[in-house]
Design a protein around this motif. Structure first.
Motif, PDB file in Angstrom:
ATOM      1  N   LYS A 141       7.054 -22.132 -10.304  1.00  0.00           N
ATOM      2  CA  LYS A 141       7.040 -21.662 -11.685  1.00  0.00           C
ATOM      3  C   LYS A 141       8.363 -21.996 -12.382  1.00  0.00           C
ATOM      4  CE  LYS A 141       5.509 -17.468 -12.284  1.00  0.00           C
ATOM      5  NZ  LYS A 141       5.434 -15.995 -12.471  1.00  0.00           N
ATOM      6  N   MET A 142       9.477 -21.830 -11.673  1.00  0.00           N
ATOM      7  CA  MET A 142      10.774 -22.167 -12.258  1.00  0.00           C
ATOM      8  C   MET A 142      10.858 -23.659 -12.568  1.00  0.00           C
ATOM      9  SD  MET A 142      12.209 -19.242 -12.510  1.00  0.00           S
ATOM     10  CE  MET A 142      13.773 -19.839 -13.142  1.00  0.00           C
ATOM     11  N   THR A 143      10.340 -24.484 -11.677  1.00  0.00           N
ATOM     12  CA  THR A 143      10.310 -25.927 -11.922  1.00  0.00           C
ATOM     13  C   THR A 143       9.479 -26.238 -13.164  1.00  0.00           C
ATOM     14  OG1 THR A 143      10.575 -26.413  -9.566  1.00  0.00           O
ATOM     15  CG2 THR A 143       9.661 -28.167 -10.938  1.00  0.00           C
ATOM     16  N   GLU A 144       8.388 -25.524 -13.348  1.00  0.00           N
ATOM     17  CA  GLU A 144       7.537 -25.689 -14.531  1.00  0.00           C
ATOM     18  C   GLU A 144       8.324 -25.369 -15.798  1.00  0.00           C
ATOM     19  OE1 GLU A 144       3.071 -24.286 -15.241  1.00  0.00           O
ATOM     20  OE2 GLU A 144       4.505 -22.626 -15.414  1.00  0.00           O
ATOM     21  N   TYR A 145       9.065 -24.263 -15.783  1.00  0.00           N
ATOM     22  CA  TYR A 145       9.898 -23.928 -16.942  1.00  0.00           C
ATOM     23  C   TYR A 145      10.877 -25.056 -17.259  1.00  0.00           C
ATOM     24  CZ  TYR A 145       8.697 -18.868 -16.828  1.00  0.00           C
ATOM     25  OH  TYR A 145       8.069 -17.648 -16.877  1.00  0.00           O
ATOM     26  N   MET A 146      11.501 -25.597 -16.220  1.00  0.00           N
ATOM     27  CA  MET A 146      12.563 -26.585 -16.427  1.00  0.00           C
ATOM     28  C   MET A 146      12.044 -27.902 -17.001  1.00  0.00           C
ATOM     29  SD  MET A 146      15.324 -25.054 -15.817  1.00  0.00           S
ATOM     30  CE  MET A 146      14.711 -23.375 -16.044  1.00  0.00           C
ATOM     31  N   GLN A 147      10.743 -28.098 -17.020  1.00  0.00           N
ATOM     32  CA  GLN A 147      10.163 -29.299 -17.604  1.00  0.00           C
ATOM     33  C   GLN A 147       9.894 -29.153 -19.098  1.00  0.00           C
ATOM     34  OE1 GLN A 147       6.777 -29.796 -15.022  1.00  0.00           O
ATOM     35  NE2 GLN A 147       7.994 -30.684 -13.378  1.00  0.00           N
ATOM     36  N   GLU A 148      10.134 -27.943 -19.626  1.00  0.00           N
ATOM     37  CA  GLU A 148       9.937 -27.701 -21.047  1.00  0.00           C
ATOM     38  C   GLU A 148      11.156 -28.164 -21.833  1.00  0.00           C
ATOM     39  OE1 GLU A 148       7.092 -26.170 -22.660  1.00  0.00           O
ATOM     40  OE2 GLU A 148       6.289 -26.773 -20.710  1.00  0.00           O
ATOM     41  N   ALA A 149      10.922 -28.699 -23.012  1.00  0.00           N
ATOM     42  CA  ALA A 149      12.011 -29.264 -23.820  1.00  0.00           C
ATOM     43  C   ALA A 149      13.005 -28.195 -24.271  1.00  0.00           C
ATOM     44  CB  ALA A 149      11.421 -29.974 -25.043  1.00  0.00           C
ATOM     45  N   GLU A 150      12.534 -26.959 -24.453  1.00  0.00           N
ATOM     46  CA  GLU A 150      13.381 -25.921 -25.046  1.00  0.00           C
ATOM     47  C   GLU A 150      14.256 -25.187 -24.035  1.00  0.00           C
ATOM     48  OE1 GLU A 150       9.550 -26.566 -27.169  1.00  0.00           O
ATOM     49  OE2 GLU A 150      10.055 -25.912 -25.139  1.00  0.00           O
ATOM     50  N   ILE A 151      13.891 -25.224 -22.772  1.00  0.00           N
ATOM     51  CA  ILE A 151      14.591 -24.413 -21.781  1.00  0.00           C
ATOM     52  C   ILE A 151      16.004 -24.921 -21.535  1.00  0.00           C
ATOM     53  CG2 ILE A 151      13.842 -25.723 -19.755  1.00  0.00           C
ATOM     54  CD1 ILE A 151      13.964 -21.875 -19.953  1.00  0.00           C
ATOM     55  N   LYS A 152      16.933 -23.985 -21.357  1.00  0.00           N
ATOM     56  CA  LYS A 152      18.328 -24.350 -21.090  1.00  0.00           C
ATOM     57  C   LYS A 152      18.826 -23.776 -19.761  1.00  0.00           C
ATOM     58  CE  LYS A 152      18.835 -26.388 -25.115  1.00  0.00           C
ATOM     59  NZ  LYS A 152      17.456 -26.168 -25.611  1.00  0.00           N
ATOM     60  N   LEU A 153      18.230 -22.658 -19.322  1.00  0.00           N
ATOM     61  CA  LEU A 153      18.725 -21.982 -18.126  1.00  0.00           C
ATOM     62  C   LEU A 153      17.646 -21.066 -17.567  1.00  0.00           C
ATOM     63  CD1 LEU A 153      21.086 -21.073 -16.213  1.00  0.00           C
ATOM     64  CD2 LEU A 153      21.678 -19.376 -17.971  1.00  0.00           C
TER      65      LEU A 153
ATOM     66  N   GLU B  40      -1.243 -14.246 -15.545  1.00  0.00           N
ATOM     67  CA  GLU B  40      -0.716 -15.499 -16.069  1.00  0.00           C
ATOM     68  C   GLU B  40      -1.756 -16.599 -15.888  1.00  0.00           C
ATOM     69  OE1 GLU B  40       4.101 -15.203 -15.533  1.00  0.00           O
ATOM     70  OE2 GLU B  40       2.977 -16.242 -13.987  1.00  0.00           O
ATOM     71  N   LYS B  41      -1.621 -17.660 -16.669  1.00  0.00           N
ATOM     72  CA  LYS B  41      -2.472 -18.839 -16.528  1.00  0.00           C
ATOM     73  C   LYS B  41      -1.584 -20.044 -16.269  1.00  0.00           C
ATOM     74  CE  LYS B  41      -4.224 -21.145 -20.012  1.00  0.00           C
ATOM     75  NZ  LYS B  41      -5.006 -21.589 -21.185  1.00  0.00           N
ATOM     76  N   ASP B  42      -1.930 -20.840 -15.237  1.00  0.00           N
ATOM     77  CA  ASP B  42      -1.125 -22.030 -14.971  1.00  0.00           C
ATOM     78  C   ASP B  42      -1.651 -23.215 -15.783  1.00  0.00           C
ATOM     79  OD1 ASP B  42      -3.319 -23.153 -13.630  1.00  0.00           O
ATOM     80  OD2 ASP B  42      -2.502 -22.787 -11.635  1.00  0.00           O
TER      81      ASP B  42
ATOM     82  N   ASN C 211       8.716  -9.683   0.215  1.00  0.00           N
ATOM     83  CA  ASN C 211       7.502 -10.266   0.801  1.00  0.00           C
ATOM     84  C   ASN C 211       6.671 -11.097  -0.173  1.00  0.00           C
ATOM     85  OD1 ASN C 211       7.996  -9.084   3.381  1.00  0.00           O
ATOM     86  ND2 ASN C 211       7.178  -7.139   2.614  1.00  0.00           N
ATOM     87  N   HIS C 212       7.144 -11.293  -1.392  1.00  0.00           N
ATOM     88  CA  HIS C 212       6.430 -12.190  -2.299  1.00  0.00           C
ATOM     89  C   HIS C 212       6.674 -13.643  -1.892  1.00  0.00           C
ATOM     90  CE1 HIS C 212       5.500  -9.508  -6.025  1.00  0.00           C
ATOM     91  NE2 HIS C 212       5.089  -8.975  -4.898  1.00  0.00           N
ATOM     92  N   ASN C 213       5.744 -14.502  -2.240  1.00  0.00           N
ATOM     93  CA  ASN C 213       5.818 -15.916  -1.880  1.00  0.00           C
ATOM     94  C   ASN C 213       6.883 -16.622  -2.716  1.00  0.00           C
ATOM     95  OD1 ASN C 213       5.226 -18.802  -1.830  1.00  0.00           O
ATOM     96  ND2 ASN C 213       3.343 -18.249  -0.768  1.00  0.00           N
ATOM     97  N   LEU C 214       7.980 -16.999  -2.073  1.00  0.00           N
ATOM     98  CA  LEU C 214       9.095 -17.627  -2.791  1.00  0.00           C
ATOM     99  C   LEU C 214       8.702 -18.972  -3.372  1.00  0.00           C
ATOM    100  CD1 LEU C 214      12.071 -17.714  -3.618  1.00  0.00           C
ATOM    101  CD2 LEU C 214      12.600 -18.635  -1.352  1.00  0.00           C
ATOM    102  N   GLN C 215       7.942 -19.760  -2.628  1.00  0.00           N
ATOM    103  CA  GLN C 215       7.589 -21.105  -3.081  1.00  0.00           C
ATOM    104  C   GLN C 215       6.817 -21.077  -4.397  1.00  0.00           C
ATOM    105  OE1 GLN C 215       5.516 -23.521  -0.214  1.00  0.00           O
ATOM    106  NE2 GLN C 215       5.030 -25.116  -1.698  1.00  0.00           N
TER     107      GLN C 215
END
Length: 198
Positions: free
Chosen positions: A137-149, A35-37, A128-132
């Protein structure tokens, strides 16, 4: 071997890849999840192993059955890439997009990096994956205009984080089911079957 956190590669500005170059890079390294941030950094994640396939398959299959019954959108698996408005390039474990939005895309856009965010995304936190990092990444999704859930399924603690735009996240402890109403009306994920696979 499952990595506890993605391997982050910082790319100098003078060496940033174009979308075409990133696509080619991902194709020749298809055994990895890349992935690319929004800053242009590459995240090299664990390869898809049998455990990921089984877990993702359970989620995707439940979503597929619901989608076939309602026929109001398109579902995507772990191999589908979305290019967000920030320039980030993401690979959710499962996603769904309204049919009318999907139909506005050209054939080329549908076969390459889909140039928009889906309406619904699912990410998984493996043991053991890094939750933070996944929460960011979830916060990044929620900043998109199209996302609903969005759902973040934490296998380590048997929790499901529920994300809506402009709302605080909600955390469910060891739920047997999770409802996607009203965004995906009638879709209820059987999480007890997922816990049994983790």
């Amino acid at each position: 071997m499952m990595l506890q956190s993605p391997l982050i590669l910082q790319i100098p500005p003078s060496m940033q890849m174009t979308d075409e170059q990133l696509f080619d890079f991902c194709q020749v390294n298809s055994h990895l999840r890349i992935e690319k941030d929004r800053f242009g950094h590459l995240s090299i994640m664990s390869a898809i192993d049998d455990k990921i396939v089984n877990l993702n398959g359970s989620i995707f299959e439940q979503l597929r059955v619901w989608s076939q019954q309602h026929n109001v959108g398109v579902i995507f698996d772990v191999n589908t890439r979305f290019k967000l408005s920030t320039g980030a390039n993401r690979l959710p474990y499962a996603a769904w997009m309204k049919l009318e939005r999907w139909n506005t895309l050209s054939s080329a856009q549908k076969e390459w990096f889909i140039p928009t965010c889906p309406d619904f995304v699912v990410e998984i936190r493996f043991l053991n994956h890094n939750l933070q990092l996944i929460q960011e990444k979830m916060t990044e999704y929620m900043q998109e205009a199209e996302i609903k859930l969005g759902w973040l399924i934490d296998l380590q603690h048997r929790q499901v984080y529920i994300y809506y735009p402009d709302k605080l996240e909600e955390c469910l402890d060891n739920p047997d089911t999770v409802s996607a109403d009203p965004v995906l009306a009638g879709f209820i994920l059987n999480t007890s079957s997922i816990w049994s696979l983790s």
